[in-house]
Design a protein around this motif. Structure first.
Motif, PDB file in Angstrom:
ATOM      1  N   GLY A  45       0.776  -1.238   0.000  1.00 30.63           N
ATOM      2  CA  GLY A  45       0.000   0.000   0.000  1.00 30.63           C
ATOM      3  C   GLY A  45       0.808   1.289   0.000  1.00 30.63           C
ATOM      4  N   TYR A  46       2.079   1.227  -0.324  1.00 32.36           N
ATOM      5  CA  TYR A  46       2.868   2.458  -0.426  1.00 32.36           C
ATOM      6  C   TYR A  46       2.410   3.243  -1.643  1.00 32.36           C
ATOM      7  CZ  TYR A  46       6.213   0.636   2.997  1.00 32.36           C
ATOM      8  OH  TYR A  46       6.816   0.153   4.131  1.00 32.36           O
ATOM      9  N   THR A  47       2.500   4.571  -1.549  1.00 35.06           N
ATOM     10  CA  THR A  47       2.116   5.402  -2.688  1.00 35.06           C
ATOM     11  C   THR A  47       3.298   5.725  -3.590  1.00 35.06           C
ATOM     12  OG1 THR A  47       2.391   7.415  -1.369  1.00 35.06           O
ATOM     13  CG2 THR A  47       0.184   6.443  -1.443  1.00 35.06           C
ATOM     14  N   ASN A  48       4.524   5.502  -3.094  1.00 38.20           N
ATOM     15  CA  ASN A  48       5.687   5.736  -3.940  1.00 38.20           C
ATOM     16  C   ASN A  48       6.893   4.954  -3.422  1.00 38.20           C
ATOM     17  OD1 ASN A  48       7.182   7.430  -1.973  1.00 38.20           O
ATOM     18  ND2 ASN A  48       5.535   8.895  -2.357  1.00 38.20           N
ATOM     19  N   ARG A  49       7.920   4.882  -4.246  1.00 38.37           N
ATOM     20  CA  ARG A  49       9.134   4.138  -3.894  1.00 38.37           C
ATOM     21  C   ARG A  49       9.858   4.756  -2.708  1.00 38.37           C
ATOM     22  NH1 ARG A  49      11.213   3.549 -10.093  1.00 38.37           N
ATOM     23  NH2 ARG A  49       9.848   1.816 -10.705  1.00 38.37           N
ATOM     24  N   SER A  50       9.847   6.072  -2.613  1.00 37.14           N
ATOM     25  CA  SER A  50      10.574   6.750  -1.534  1.00 37.14           C
ATOM     26  C   SER A  50      10.079   6.322  -0.160  1.00 37.14           C
ATOM     27  CB  SER A  50      10.458   8.275  -1.677  1.00 37.14           C
ATOM     28  OG  SER A  50      11.149   8.721  -2.808  1.00 37.14           O
ATOM     29  N   GLU A  51       8.762   6.243   0.017  1.00 37.17           N
ATOM     30  CA  GLU A  51       8.210   5.812   1.312  1.00 37.17           C
ATOM     31  C   GLU A  51       8.688   4.413   1.662  1.00 37.17           C
ATOM     32  OE1 GLU A  51       3.976   5.992   1.134  1.00 37.17           O
ATOM     33  OE2 GLU A  51       3.913   8.174   1.028  1.00 37.17           O
TER      34      GLU A  51
END
Length: 154
Positions: free
Chosen positions: A29-35
């Motif tokens: 459920g991450y919204t992007n790779r950075s998170e």
């Protein structure tokens, strides 16, 4: 509370690895790779092997043991009493007729928590015992929970 300053950097990965990583990100459920990368880095930095023995940490010791093993339940209780300053709470679960699961919430110097985990693990009848560190006290040694005059939750 101030926001952390973010630093951008590039990461090169093989195409197949990035596909697997993107699938991992989507499944969690991450919204992007950075998170996802930030969480993975935090997790690696909290691995007990990478921390210094004199650091204040908090976490859990999870164990599974045979409660029929001679004197084992009493030995485990005695051990926990000996380390009572480092133990915040325990939870005991009966898994089946023979085995118990115990979760010990701990906070203190990593060296003492490792020592406790090792003393548990070597007991005859203990099938599994692992220390998991989930918090690193950045203030350093001597600044632990017991030394804090005030304690507030917002």
């Amino acid at each position: 509370m101030e926001k952390d300053v973010l630093t951008r950097f590039g990461v090169s990965m093989p195409e197949e690895l990035i596909k697997q990583f993107d699938q991992y990100i989507a499944e969690r459920g991450y919204t992007n790779r950075s998170e996802a990368i930030r969480d993975l880095v935090r997790k690696v930095l909290l691995e007990p092997g990478g921390l210094k023995a004199d650091q204040l940490v908090a976490g859990t010791i999870v164990m599974v043991y045979d409660h029929h093993a001679a004197d084992l339940p009493l030995q485990l209780i005695e051990l926990q009493h000996h380390y009572h300053h480092d133990i915040i709470s325990t939870m005991h679960v009966h898994l089946n007729h023979d085995q118990c699961l115990e979760i010990i919430v701990v906070r203190g110097l990593l060296a003492k928590l490792r020592e406790l985990q090792h003393k548990i693990q070597v007991q005859k009848g203990v099938l599994y015992a692992e220390l998991s560190v989930t918090y690193l006290d950045e203030r350093g040694a001597g600044q632990g929970h017991a030394d804090t005059a005030e304690h507030h939750h917002s």
